[in-house]
Design a protein around this motif. Structure first.
Motif, PDB file in Angstrom:
ATOM      1  N   HIS A   1       0.812  -1.208   0.000  1.00 19.16           N
ATOM      2  CA  HIS A   1       0.000   0.000   0.000  1.00 19.16           C
ATOM      3  C   HIS A   1       0.850   1.263   0.000  1.00 19.16           C
ATOM      4  CE1 HIS A   1      -3.932  -1.617  -0.003  1.00 19.16           C
ATOM      5  NE2 HIS A   1      -3.706  -2.385   1.032  1.00 19.16           N
ATOM      6  N   ALA A   2       2.023   1.134   0.628  1.00 21.09           N
ATOM      7  CA  ALA A   2       2.892   2.302   0.721  1.00 21.09           C
ATOM      8  C   ALA A   2       3.427   2.678  -0.659  1.00 21.09           C
ATOM      9  CB  ALA A   2       4.034   2.025   1.689  1.00 21.09           C
ATOM     10  N   ALA A   3       3.607   1.659  -1.498  1.00 22.15           N
ATOM     11  CA  ALA A   3       4.124   1.916  -2.843  1.00 22.15           C
ATOM     12  C   ALA A   3       3.140   2.788  -3.609  1.00 22.15           C
ATOM     13  CB  ALA A   3       4.320   0.590  -3.583  1.00 22.15           C
TER      14      ALA A   3
ATOM     15  N   ARG B   1       2.881  23.002  11.900  1.00 25.70           N
ATOM     16  CA  ARG B   1       3.238  23.635  10.619  1.00 25.70           C
ATOM     17  C   ARG B   1       3.272  22.607   9.510  1.00 25.70           C
ATOM     18  NH1 ARG B   1       8.444  27.020  12.211  1.00 25.70           N
ATOM     19  NH2 ARG B   1       7.487  28.545  13.597  1.00 25.70           N
ATOM     20  N   GLY B   2       2.361  22.754   8.578  1.00 25.67           N
ATOM     21  CA  GLY B   2       2.381  21.960   7.347  1.00 25.67           C
ATOM     22  C   GLY B   2       2.455  20.455   7.560  1.00 25.67           C
ATOM     23  N   VAL B   3       1.622  19.955   8.477  1.00 21.97           N
ATOM     24  CA  VAL B   3       1.670  18.517   8.766  1.00 21.97           C
ATOM     25  C   VAL B   3       0.895  17.721   7.713  1.00 21.97           C
ATOM     26  CG1 VAL B   3       0.722  16.780  10.316  1.00 21.97           C
ATOM     27  CG2 VAL B   3       2.137  18.618  11.227  1.00 21.97           C
ATOM     28  N   THR B   4       1.552  16.671   7.203  1.00 19.25           N
ATOM     29  CA  THR B   4       0.916  15.770   6.242  1.00 19.25           C
ATOM     30  C   THR B   4       0.986  14.359   6.796  1.00 19.25           C
ATOM     31  OG1 THR B   4       1.504  17.151   4.362  1.00 19.25           O
ATOM     32  CG2 THR B   4       1.047  14.843   3.897  1.00 19.25           C
ATOM     33  N   LYS B   5      -0.124  13.627   6.658  1.00 17.85           N
ATOM     34  CA  LYS B   5      -0.142  12.242   7.119  1.00 17.85           C
ATOM     35  C   LYS B   5      -0.876  11.386   6.099  1.00 17.85           C
ATOM     36  CE  LYS B   5       0.281   8.802  10.013  1.00 17.85           C
ATOM     37  NZ  LYS B   5       1.622   8.258  10.293  1.00 17.85           N
ATOM     38  N   ASP B   6      -0.200  10.337   5.624  1.00 19.82           N
ATOM     39  CA  ASP B   6      -0.804   9.437   4.647  1.00 19.82           C
ATOM     40  C   ASP B   6      -1.162   8.111   5.289  1.00 19.82           C
ATOM     41  OD1 ASP B   6      -0.754  10.938   2.300  1.00 19.82           O
ATOM     42  OD2 ASP B   6       1.410  10.640   2.114  1.00 19.82           O
ATOM     43  N   PHE B   7      -2.294   7.571   4.871  1.00 18.53           N
ATOM     44  CA  PHE B   7      -2.637   6.192   5.204  1.00 18.53           C
ATOM     45  C   PHE B   7      -2.799   5.461   3.888  1.00 18.53           C
ATOM     46  CE2 PHE B   7      -4.220   8.372   9.036  1.00 18.53           C
ATOM     47  CZ  PHE B   7      -3.422   7.703   9.953  1.00 18.53           C
ATOM     48  N   PRO B   8      -2.739   4.109   3.923  1.00 23.64           N
ATOM     49  CA  PRO B   8      -2.906   3.377   2.673  1.00 23.64           C
ATOM     50  C   PRO B   8      -4.109   3.880   1.869  1.00 23.64           C
ATOM     51  CG  PRO B   8      -2.384   1.875   4.456  1.00 23.64           C
ATOM     52  CD  PRO B   8      -2.450   3.244   5.053  1.00 23.64           C
ATOM     53  N   GLY B   9      -3.853   4.441   0.705  1.00 21.11           N
ATOM     54  CA  GLY B   9      -4.943   4.846  -0.174  1.00 21.11           C
ATOM     55  C   GLY B   9      -5.509   6.228   0.073  1.00 21.11           C
ATOM     56  N   VAL B  10      -5.260   6.823   1.233  1.00 21.62           N
ATOM     57  CA  VAL B  10      -5.810   8.159   1.507  1.00 21.62           C
ATOM     58  C   VAL B  10      -4.772   9.074   2.141  1.00 21.62           C
ATOM     59  CG1 VAL B  10      -8.262   8.529   1.892  1.00 21.62           C
ATOM     60  CG2 VAL B  10      -7.044   6.896   3.320  1.00 21.62           C
TER      61      VAL B  10
END
Lengths: 328, 517
Positions: free
Chosen positions: A324-326, B9-18
């Motif tokens: 998923h990370a890819a 400041r400008g925090v980004t957080k990714d989860f699988p797919g979103v």
């Protein structure tokens, strides 16, 4: 065609267990000539026949994500009831078998209904009913066996064609029936769905309560058959029947790949689990190792099997996270 | 030094797919109450989890009193003086109030808990909050509002200078809320900085100094003073207006006979006098904020929870639905649940089984046996129609992406050939492309004659899809809005129904145990 079969076999989740079993047979056959003697095969098939009923009785409950500690107590109660009804009441054998089955199914129903109605975990409920069933057993027998078993039952317990005991017939039929039940029948699907995610199952139109009761009833019925088979084998109605079932009942399904949280079991895997347990037990006897070590080995085996399942899970999760990370 | 400035400041957080958070910023000054607002899935809880050390940001920084922080665990955040009071209670019910407050650092004497000291040390915190209970009282004997105060006491006892309150008024009465607000104002005046998360705008205006609004994981506004902002401005910020409303083709609604009709329905959750009419080919939207009782109504309609009063008709015939099985097999009603992982799918099972689950009873032959082929024949067309990307039917659903999982949970109801479909938050946590696809699919289903009840907190989604929009608040339907597809007009009408101060005030509210939300 045969190539296709080989391919499917290799992809089966129990393929590794099959290799281990085959390897075990090979090693033991080379190490001890007596291993493949007709008598030894006969002894192992008897052990397999009894253990597989116990293992499937537990497997059904693992499928719905629960545990049944009372498997042995049900088997024991049915065993002494079966023997007692024939000895004391002179009940005809077929009727005694039916009554025995009924007792097992009712005991299972009680477990199921209590868990569903109270919402208490099956672990606690069956811990209590274990004691209740065992208490009834001891109350009836006063810890004395029923000795007067009808001749046809004794004959069935002893008869064999070459090294193959008649006793193995029922367990083999039961395994086949269970395979169809868990893989093809709607009720088996329902059990696995309930074990996999009870909320989702309920919202998909499955009656969770009814499915749980059905699984416990089936578990009780399988334990009952196991108990009656032991009576035929021992030729007496021993009150202690079932006392030593608990470990193997968990060991075989778990070795066979069952997910203890529920939702996944393998009937063939469980069979191979029983075969591996039987081989180990037999090896200890043949190698003249103290049989008391069997329990120790089985305990280690359960830990190993659960550990392996957990390892696979963690690995799969990590692989999923990487995938998923890819960037997609 | 009491300066407790916290800056993100400008925090980004990714989860699988979103992408849950996308360059989000927020600045919390000492002695302020700062409102953090946003609709479902806007990223509020992710932001709170970053502030409390549960998650680590992928990029961006968290500064405490001007110094760079990197919380590796909740313990780090607590040590830095950040305390959080969650929406759900986090107390040990059987322990005393005193023990709960001092749990992280119980005073001991020769290795044993020194209870005299526990109760003595807890007392001042209770006094500071005006909570007149004996610290020896077990928490289980307190009211919900009192438990909340105990949690605040616990946070303060840990030298908290920054207090995060996550929907603190969700389960307490209006009067208790007032008492809580007075307390929060006093804490603010003592120099504590408070982040206040709520869905109730009245409370925000009554209490807060500044506001940060999140929308789709981004700042819709950042640390703006509340003075000068009107309720309508905040609503606009929350629901956004820049999204283009998609237009689908024409479809015909058959208004001769309702497919589903509810009259005066009530439930144990507190729904009362709920009336609803749904026609073949129609998409009726059910809009409402979190906790307004939409999903609970859906579960009551499909028979998962009992109705306590009222009348249900399907295709003009009385339909006393008693179980999900009956709803599915007799009345052909399906429910695509909001929480697909918890309620919708069996993650460890295959795609085939997850879709097939609704039809096993129908395809079973003698002895209740089914074949894989019969199941696959019924399932495959829907896998193809929904373009579910899976290597095979045997693939474990847990291994699919979120969008494909959602398609699977829709597919199982299509395979069941439902005529009435309740779809609950179909696109939460789903990427834009799949979202558009699901919208087209829902429209297509309705065009094909299915009656659809669409539950959504996503305003653009609602306006793009629904023919009519029912507005739910406090477990009742408070209004109906004809969808003219004019975004400003419709969204203002909906928000007017929800935030109308004449509604929902002074209510007794459902008892906390029965509300279960």
């Amino acid at each position: 065609m045969s190539g296709d079969l080989w391919h499917r076999l290799r992809r089966a989740e129990w393929f590794g267990l099959l290799l281990i079993s085959a390897l075990g047979v090979l090693v033991l056959a080379l190490a001890k000539q007596t291993f493949l003697s007709p008598f030894n095969i006969y002894v192992m098939l008897l052990g397999f026949s009894l253990s597989i009923m116990v293992a499937m009785s537990q497997m059904v409950i693992i499928a719905i994500g629960q545990m049944n500690l009372s498997v042995g107590a049900i088997g024991g109660l049915v065993a002494i009831s079966f023997a007692g009804m024939m000895e004391v009441w002179g009940l005809p054998i077929p009727l005694a078998i039916l009554a025995g089955l009924l007792i097992g199914v009712l005991c299972g129903c009680l477990n199921g209904i209590l868990t569903v109605v109270t919402g208490i975990t099956a672990f606690i409920i069956t811990l209590a009913t274990l004691s209740i069933f065992k208490g009834i057993n001891l109350g009836i027998t006063e810890a004395q066996p029923f000795y007067d078993i009808p001749a046809p039952v004794k004959w069935f317990g002893n008869a064999s064609i070459g090294p193959i005991p008649y006793l193995v017939i029922l367990p083999v039929l039961a395994v086949i029936a269970m395979w169809f039940l868990m893989n093809r029948a709607v009720i088996g699907r329902h059990m696995l769905a309930v074990g996999g995610n009870p909320q989702a199952a309920a919202l998909s139109g499955i009656s969770v309560g009814r499915t749980i009761v059905a699984a416990h009833a089936l578990s009780g019925g399988l334990a009952a058959i196991g108990g009656m088979l032991v009576v035929a084998r021992l030729q007496i109605g021993q009150p202690t029947i079932g006392d030593d079932w608990l470990i193997v009942s968990f060991a075989a399904p778990v070795i066979g790949g069952a997910v203890l949280a529920g939702g996944h079991i393998s009937v063939i895997g469980t069979c191979l689990g029983v075969i591996i347990v039987t081989l180990i037990t037999n090896a200890l006897v043949l190698l003249a190792i103290d049989p008391f070590f069997v329990e120790l080995l089985l305990g280690g085996l359960i830990l190993g099997a659960v550990g392996l399942n957990r390892y696979r899970e963690v690995n799969a999760e990590a692989a999923r996270a990487r995938a998923h990370a890819a960037p997609t | 030094m009491t300066d407790a400035t916290l800056e993100i400041r400008g925090v980004t957080k990714d989860f699988p797919g979103v992408r849950a958070l996308d360059t989000v910023s927020m600045r919390l000054e000492a002695g302020q109450i700062h409102a953090l607002l946003g609709e479902n899935g806007a990223g509020k809880s992710t932001l709170i989890k970053i502030l409390t050390g549960v998650y680590q940001p992928d990029t961006g920084e968290v500064l405490l009193r001007g110094r760079h922080q990197r919380f590796q665990s909740p313990r780090d955040a607590i040590a830095a003086g950040i305390g959080v009071v969650h929406q759900e209670r986090n107390l040990i019910n059987r322990f005393s109030v005193g023990e709960n407050i001092l749990l992280e650092k119980l005073p001991t004497k020769r290795g044993l808990v020194d209870y005299a000291a526990v109760f003595e040390q807890a007392a001042p915190w209770l006094a500071a909050l005006d909570l007149r209970v004996d610290p020896r009282t077990p928490v289980i004997d307190l009211s919900v509002a009192q438990m909340q105060l105990v949690e605040i006491a616990k946070a303060l006892s840990l030298r908290t200078k920054i207090l995060l309150m996550d929907e603190p008024t969700a389960s307490i009465t209006p009067h208790e809320s007032e008492v809580l607000f007075d307390l929060l104002r006093r804490l603010r005046d003592d120099g504590v900085s408070i982040v206040f998360v709520s869905h109730k705008l009245e409370e925000v205006f009554a209490l807060c100094d500044r506001v940060t609004v999140l929308r789709d994981g981004r700042n819709a506004c950042e640390s703006r003073p509340l003075t000068g902002l009107a309720r309508a401005d905040i609503v606009k910020l929350m629901i956004g207006r820049d999204e283009r409303i998609a237009r689908f083709g024409e479809k015909v609604v058959d208004r001769r006979r309702p497919a589903l009709e509810l009259r005066d329905v009530a439930t144990g959750h507190g729904h009362h006098h709920v009336g609803l009419t749904l026609y073949k080919g129609e998409i009726v939207g059910l809009y409402g904020l979190v906790g307004s009782g939409r999903s609970e109504l859906a579960k009551a309609i499909i028979g998962a929870e009992p109705l306590t009063a009222g009348h249900v008709e399907v295709n003009g015939q009385s339909a006393p639905i008693r179980s999900v099985t009956q709803a599915l097999n007799r009345y052909r009603i399906g429910y695509v649940s909001e929480d697909r992982k918890h309620d919708g799918l069996i993650l460890i099972h295959s795609v085939l089984r997850n879709v097939g689950i609704t039809i096993w009873n129908r395809i079973a032959g003698v002895l209740g046996l089914t074949t894989r082929r019969a199941e696959a024949d019924r399932v495959l067309p829907y896998i193809e129609r929904l373009e579910i990307r899976t290597p095979s039917l045997s693939q474990t659903v847990g291994n699919l992406s979120g969008g494909n999982q959602q398609k699977v949970s829709v597919a199982k109801w299509l395979a069941a050939e439902t005529e009435i479909l309740i779809i609950d938050e179909p696109t939460i946590g789903i990427d834009i492309k799949t979202k558009t696809y699901l919208h087209e699919l829902i429209w297509g289903l309705a065009a094909g004659g299915t009656a659809v009840l669409l539950i959504s907190s996503d305003m653009p989604e609602m306006i793009a899809l629904a023919d009519r929009i029912l507005v739910m608040n406090n477990f009742a339907i408070v209004g109906e809005v004809e969808n003219t597809r004019d975004y400003d007009q419709v969204s203002n009408a909906i928000m007017g129904h929800i935030h109308d101060p004449s509604e929902g005030q002074g209510r007794a509210g459902p008892p906390p145990a029965a509300a279960g939300v």
